[in-house]
Design a protein around this motif. Structure first.
Motif, PDB file in Angstrom:
ATOM      1  N   VAL A 119      32.700 -26.837  56.663  1.00 18.66           N
ATOM      2  CA  VAL A 119      32.733 -27.673  57.994  1.00 18.66           C
ATOM      3  C   VAL A 119      33.193 -29.048  57.771  1.00 18.66           C
ATOM      4  O   VAL A 119      32.892 -29.636  56.875  1.00 18.66           O
ATOM      5  N   ASP A 120      33.923 -29.388  58.622  1.00 17.54           N
ATOM      6  CA  ASP A 120      34.450 -30.676  59.003  1.00 17.54           C
ATOM      7  C   ASP A 120      35.120 -31.281  57.607  1.00 17.54           C
ATOM      8  O   ASP A 120      35.027 -32.264  57.418  1.00 17.54           O
ATOM      9  N   ASN A 121      35.916 -30.250  56.883  1.00 18.89           N
ATOM     10  CA  ASN A 121      36.554 -30.728  55.974  1.00 18.89           C
ATOM     11  C   ASN A 121      37.906 -31.662  56.148  1.00 18.89           C
ATOM     12  O   ASN A 121      38.183 -31.385  57.409  1.00 18.89           O
ATOM     13  N   GLY A 122      38.187 -32.570  55.222  1.00 22.62           N
ATOM     14  CA  GLY A 122      39.354 -33.382  55.634  1.00 22.62           C
ATOM     15  C   GLY A 122      38.973 -34.701  56.556  1.00 22.62           C
ATOM     16  O   GLY A 122      39.719 -35.374  56.733  1.00 22.62           O
ATOM     17  N   ASP A 123      37.634 -34.761  56.630  1.00 20.58           N
ATOM     18  CA  ASP A 123      37.097 -36.063  57.314  1.00 20.58           C
ATOM     19  C   ASP A 123      37.662 -36.236  58.541  1.00 20.58           C
ATOM     20  O   ASP A 123      38.439 -37.255  58.834  1.00 20.58           O
TER      21      ASP A 123
ATOM     22  N   VAL B  13      37.873 -30.434  63.726  1.00 21.33           N
ATOM     23  CA  VAL B  13      37.847 -31.546  64.356  1.00 21.33           C
ATOM     24  C   VAL B  13      36.162 -31.527  63.896  1.00 21.33           C
ATOM     25  O   VAL B  13      35.370 -30.940  63.525  1.00 21.33           O
ATOM     26  N   CYS B  14      35.894 -33.025  64.321  1.00 23.76           N
ATOM     27  CA  CYS B  14      34.655 -33.517  63.884  1.00 23.76           C
ATOM     28  C   CYS B  14      33.335 -33.020  65.015  1.00 23.76           C
ATOM     29  O   CYS B  14      33.251 -33.565  65.864  1.00 23.76           O
ATOM     30  N   ASP B  15      33.061 -31.839  64.639  1.00 21.57           N
ATOM     31  CA  ASP B  15      31.747 -31.131  65.618  1.00 21.57           C
ATOM     32  C   ASP B  15      30.754 -30.443  64.692  1.00 21.57           C
ATOM     33  O   ASP B  15      30.062 -29.800  65.361  1.00 21.57           O
ATOM     34  N   GLY B  16      30.789 -30.562  63.286  1.00 20.38           N
ATOM     35  CA  GLY B  16      29.798 -29.921  62.548  1.00 20.38           C
ATOM     36  C   GLY B  16      30.102 -28.232  62.662  1.00 20.38           C
ATOM     37  O   GLY B  16      29.328 -27.617  62.182  1.00 20.38           O
ATOM     38  N   LEU B  17      31.372 -28.051  62.991  1.00 14.40           N
ATOM     39  CA  LEU B  17      31.858 -26.316  63.037  1.00 14.40           C
ATOM     40  C   LEU B  17      32.883 -26.380  61.999  1.00 14.40           C
ATOM     41  O   LEU B  17      33.832 -27.222  61.720  1.00 14.40           O
ATOM     42  N   ASP B  18      33.236 -24.942  61.401  1.00 15.83           N
ATOM     43  CA  ASP B  18      34.325 -24.618  60.857  1.00 15.83           C
ATOM     44  C   ASP B  18      35.407 -23.968  61.681  1.00 15.83           C
ATOM     45  O   ASP B  18      35.591 -23.099  61.623  1.00 15.83           O
ATOM     46  N   ASN B  19      36.104 -25.133  62.246  1.00 16.91           N
ATOM     47  CA  ASN B  19      37.166 -24.965  63.140  1.00 16.91           C
ATOM     48  C   ASN B  19      38.407 -24.118  62.508  1.00 16.91           C
ATOM     49  O   ASN B  19      38.751 -23.009  63.069  1.00 16.91           O
ATOM     50  N   ASP B  20      38.753 -24.410  61.465  1.00 21.55           N
ATOM     51  CA  ASP B  20      39.914 -24.007  60.728  1.00 21.55           C
ATOM     52  C   ASP B  20      39.517 -22.615  59.936  1.00 21.55           C
ATOM     53  O   ASP B  20      40.569 -22.112  59.251  1.00 21.55           O
TER      54      ASP B  20
ATOM     55  N   ILE C 185      34.649 -48.444  58.921  1.00 23.62           N
ATOM     56  CA  ILE C 185      35.642 -47.398  58.836  1.00 23.62           C
ATOM     57  C   ILE C 185      34.953 -46.128  59.664  1.00 23.62           C
ATOM     58  O   ILE C 185      33.831 -45.747  59.248  1.00 23.62           O
ATOM     59  N   THR C 186      35.545 -45.503  60.247  1.00 23.41           N
ATOM     60  CA  THR C 186      35.164 -44.219  60.873  1.00 23.41           C
ATOM     61  C   THR C 186      35.205 -43.183  59.948  1.00 23.41           C
ATOM     62  O   THR C 186      36.075 -43.057  58.939  1.00 23.41           O
ATOM     63  N   GLN C 187      33.943 -42.293  59.981  1.00 26.98           N
ATOM     64  CA  GLN C 187      33.707 -41.063  59.056  1.00 26.98           C
ATOM     65  C   GLN C 187      33.231 -39.993  59.892  1.00 26.98           C
ATOM     66  O   GLN C 187      32.428 -40.465  60.921  1.00 26.98           O
ATOM     67  N   CYS C 188      33.620 -38.684  59.551  1.00 36.36           N
ATOM     68  CA  CYS C 188      33.085 -37.688  60.350  1.00 36.36           C
ATOM     69  C   CYS C 188      31.491 -37.482  59.460  1.00 36.36           C
ATOM     70  O   CYS C 188      31.661 -37.065  58.243  1.00 36.36           O
ATOM     71  N   ILE C 189      30.199 -37.512  60.146  1.00 36.08           N
ATOM     72  CA  ILE C 189      29.027 -37.361  59.453  1.00 36.08           C
ATOM     73  C   ILE C 189      28.349 -36.534  60.619  1.00 36.08           C
ATOM     74  O   ILE C 189      28.184 -36.829  61.753  1.00 36.08           O
ATOM     75  N   ASP C 190      27.829 -35.321  60.114  1.00 34.72           N
ATOM     76  CA  ASP C 190      26.962 -34.536  60.406  1.00 34.72           C
ATOM     77  C   ASP C 190      27.490 -34.179  62.072  1.00 34.72           C
ATOM     78  O   ASP C 190      26.903 -34.250  63.196  1.00 34.72           O
ATOM     79  N   GLY C 191      28.829 -34.078  61.938  1.00 35.68           N
ATOM     80  CA  GLY C 191      29.599 -33.561  63.131  1.00 35.68           C
ATOM     81  C   GLY C 191      30.179 -34.355  64.183  1.00 35.68           C
ATOM     82  O   GLY C 191      30.378 -34.331  65.308  1.00 35.68           O
ATOM     83  N   GLU C 192      29.562 -35.862  63.858  1.00 37.37           N
ATOM     84  CA  GLU C 192      30.167 -36.881  64.818  1.00 37.37           C
ATOM     85  C   GLU C 192      31.043 -37.879  64.099  1.00 37.37           C
ATOM     86  O   GLU C 192      30.805 -38.159  62.994  1.00 37.37           O
TER      87      GLU C 192
END
Length: 827
Positions: A136-140, A124-131, A158-165
């Motif tokens: 971190v935040d791969n796959g946007d 998920v987009c939170d600045g963490l390596d969840n998987d 267009i939404t993008q995952c940037i710096d965990g947000e």
């Protein structure tokens, strides 16, 4: 490890059993003297001097089955279940990212990862390596959605995952409304509420003047309703708004306003005057006389002999009867004084009291006196007779448009649309807005060209990982089926366009980078061309070959402690990668491997039955903690180990083909009883082994060499792709011109309908990988740039999927060299 423990117990049991069963406290039906009178809790054996003959063990007797394992049973019959199980307490899991490693625990008869163990979760987009894959935040995550609005001056993004947000990128928001003819606040209206505080405007509200109010009209602040000062006129009003009416007029002596503002002194042929507010004749004009003394008819008599008759009164004395004969303008010859250009052609002068006058008829434009004035009409006629037509409309005939954007724009020329109007007349109407395409045009008529990712991508599998590749060879945005185009703004993947050729390697790499992609690696290119199918179909020709690339599996099941991983570290593999049994710490699964060892599965559609011989291309890696090559694996069928194809060995530190098992150097083989789809299983026996390719044949004399027979398709054909099919693709044998001779030429992308690598669906077909143009792939080293796929003038071998002989430097370009792009993530 547990398997080696089992081996030791089996050996001990065998050794003890050789001396008889007296060592076993639970001996069943033993002979007399096997254990004494009390060996079975009281007089079971007839030889113990007690009761009748044996009736078997008590129903609750525990029979040891070996050392304790985690299965919810008392394997060693010591009264305790699952105690001292091997591997309990061993580390498991990973500490990468948000994950936390744990230790193995035996719970309810199963080994599980417990302790502080935290497992991977979807990113998920939170600045963490969840998987927990190290990124971190791969796959946007959360990206790719439309945000914002396109109303008015606003623009969506267009939404993008940037710096965990998750952020909205590329949008333009509303702004306060101003008077400019635009919808600044994006509410669907423009210029509403402006100006915010309307004020009074104008010069004064004195006299006939009045103040107005500011209003927004046509995008401009204007003063509405104001009345401004004018020149003072004699009308009893304060026209100049100075507080006094008619102050500039002398009603007692002014003959134009005599006695009041409405009376102007005037008498025929006389010069009048105003005397104390009354009109009088001051004097008669020359040649005129006031005979009756009446002011009303003025100087009523006019006549003065001047000579021969002329037209009108050229001397201005009012006496048109120059010869005083009572007749005026008789016997005159019209002079040649009228303009004959344009609409004036044929005009003859007319004698009037004021002289000869050219009385031009419409459409000649004249003023009240009949004099020609500059033309104002828009009618295609020279109305002012100056030799020019419609010169008051200088834009006539110039190009114009309807103000729309992109393909919606209509064009034409400025034309006369009314007597005094010239407007843009659209002669080439614009088209209808549609979806944006990669063609150098503004198809959706929004003022932007080729925005967004408009390319046709296909999903392919490379070493067990999904990658994305252009379905068609790259073409320029403005390319058509007959014109390669000239724009270098971006590469396009689309059918029916001449490919982008005469391009150097750096130019091709930069073109892919411009759309967030890259040139394909050779492994990606070859994997796309070979287009593996599942199940793999067995050849029906000699030997009934089955060729499997190890990395193109249908399932990869981890073992208790080991895993097969995709590996490209060891050079020399065929296809896109090899498979590597990890970690290399000395594990060996000689027995029980079906449930403990990592397994790779391959679906195969068998056409032949009977004995099949197995060849493995492998490479053994030394284990520093356990010297000796890690050189063996097991092959089974449909999830079951086969004794004649297990423990395949004979690999060393270089890629080697082997079909030898540890069973007396016999050949690895298994039997297939029925045709159809079966699953080939590959289990690790020793970790540290790399496997590149598996070949299975019904020919016991067959031996693969080098990298072995090709896997998947030899050419990018829709069908029969393992055998060369002339004319299927645009190679040297395809004649692009029906005229006599051998004509080879470049074709539009996708022109050869069956020349595609079939990845299972129409949306994932990849066209023209064999022939048409050679394609740049990622450099092997600086300046060493491979060309794959062959071109329209290459023979069969040169357009095969595996042909990789040709390389060129960074300055090379040619009419038969193009490229296509790849990317790691979905577009």
């Amino acid at each position: 490890m547990t398997p080696r423990g089992w081996v030791l117990v089996a050996v001990a049991a065998a050794a003890s059993g050789a001396a008889g069963c007296s060592f076993d406290a639970y001996c069943i039906n033993c002979a007399v003297g096997d254990g004494g009178a009390a060996d079975a809790r009281g007089r079971i054996d007839a030889g113990d001097g007690g009761a009748p003959a044996d009736a078997g063990p008590r129903p609750d007797a525990c029979v040891p089955s070996g050392v304790e394992v985690c299965d919810g049973k008392d394997n060693d019959c010591d009264g305790t279940v699952d105690e001292d199980v091997p591997d309990v307490g061993a580390p498991c899991g990973t500490d990468v990212g948000e994950c936390v490693a744990g230790t193995l625990e035996c719970v309810d008869g199963e080994l599980r990862c417990g302790g502080a163990y935290v497992a991977p979760v979807p990113e998920v987009c939170d600045g963490l390596d969840n998987d927990c894959d190290g990124t971190v935040d791969n796959g946007d995550p959360g990206g790719g959605a439309v945000c914002g609005t396109d109303v008015g001056e606003c623009k969506s993004g267009i939404t993008q995952c940037i710096d965990g947000e998750v952020q909205c990128v590329g949008d333009r928001g509303p702004s306060p409304e101003v008077c400019d003819g635009k919808d600044n606040d994006c509410d669907g209206e423009f210029d509403e509420g402006t100006p915010a505080s309307p004020g009074a405007c104008g010069t004064t509200d004195e006299g006939e003047c009045a103040l107005g109010v500011e209003q927004c009209i046509g995008g401009v602040i204007q003063c509405v309703g104001n009345v401004e000062p004018t020149l003072d006129v004699c009308d009893g009003k304060d026209n100049d708004c100075d507080g006094t009416a008619d102050e500039d007029f002398d009603l007692m002596s002014d003959p134009t306003h005599c006695g009041d503002c409405t009376t102007a002194c005037s008498a025929p042929f006389a010069v009048p005057r105003c005397n104390m507010g009354v009109c009088e004749i001051l004097t008669c004009l020359p040649g005129h006389h006031d005979l009756n003394g009446e002011y009303g008819d003025g100087c009523e008599y006019e006549c003065e002999i001047q000579g021969a008759e002329v037209c009108g009164d050229p001397d201005g004395d009012g006496n048109a009867d120059e010869d005083c004969d009572g007749l005026v303008d008789e016997d005159l010859v019209p002079p040649d004084i009228c303009d004959q250009d344009g609409a004036c052609a044929g005009t003859v002068p007319v004698c009037t009291p004021s002289g000869w006058v050219c009385q031009y008829a419409p459409p000649v434009e004249t003023d009240a006196s009949g004099a020609i004035v500059p033309e104002t009409l828009c009618d295609g006629i020279d109305n002012d007779c100056d030799g020019e037509i419609d010169e008051a409309y200088p834009t006539l005939g110039t190009p114009c448009d309807d103000g729309n954007l992109g393909v919606c724009k209509g064009t034409g020329t400025v034309q006369c649309t009314g007597p005094t109007t010239a407007e843009c007349v659209i002669t080439s109407p614009g088209g209808t807005a549609g979806p944006e395409a990669c063609n150098g045009l503004d198809d959706d008529c929004d003022g932007e060209i080729d925005e967004g990712d408009l390319n046709d991508w296909a999903a392919i599998a490379v070493g067990g990982v999904t990658r994305y590749i252009f379905r068609y060879e790259a073409s320029r945005p403005d390319a058509t089926a007959t014109d390669p185009g000239a724009s270098t703004a971006r590469p396009c993947s689309k059918p029916g366009a001449l490919p982008w050729t005469n391009v150097t390697y750096p130019e091709a790499a930069a073109a892919c980078a411009a759309i967030g992609a890259r040139l394909c690696t050779e492994a990606e290119w070859q994997a796309a061309c070979e287009a593996p199918r599942s199940p793999v179909t067995q050849d029906s020709g000699p030997g009934n070959l089955i060729v499997l690339e190890a990395e193109v599996f249908d399932a990869n099941t981890a073992g208790v402690t080991d895993t097969w991983i995709v590996d490209t570290a060891e050079a020399g593999y065929s296809g896109s990668a090899a498979m590597y049994a990890q970690p290399n710490d000395g594990d060996n699964y000689n027995t029980g491997y079906e449930t403990s060892s990592p397994r790779l599965d391959y679906q195969v559609d068998f056409v032949a039955t009977g004995t099949h011989y197995v060849w493995i291309r492998g490479l053994a890696e030394q284990n520093p903690q356990n010297p000796g090559n890690n050189d063996s694996c097991h092959v089974g069928l449909d999830g079951v180990g086969v004794s004649t194809s297990d423990r395949i060995t004979g690999f060393n530190s270089s890629w080697t083909w082997s079909s030898t098992t540890m069973d007396g150097n016999s050949r690895a083989r298994f039997d297939v009883s029925t045709p159809g789809v079966h699953t080939i299983n590959l289990w690790m026996r020793e970790d540290g082994l790399r496997v590149d390719k598996i070949v299975i044949t019904t020919d016991p004399a067959y031996t693969p060499t080098n990298a072995g027979p090709p896997f998947g398709c030899g050419w990018s054909y829709e069908t029969s792709c393992r055998t060369y099919q002339p004319d299927t693709c645009n190679g040297n044998d395809y004649d692009c011109d029906p005229a006599p001779g051998d004509q080879d030429c470049l074709l539009p992308t996708g022109d050869r309908a069956a020349c595609f690598a079939d990845w299972g669906s129409a949306s994932d077909r990849v066209y023209d990988l064999s022939g048409n143009v050679k394609e740049w792939a990622q450099a092997r080293s600086p300046g060493v740039n491979p060309l794959r796929g062959g071109s329209y003038n290459n023979t069969a071998a040169g357009i095969s999927c595996s042909f990789d002989f040709t390389v060129a430097d960074d300055s090379f370009l040619f009419p038969n060299v193009g490229f296509r792009c790849c990317r790691d993530t979905a577009p």
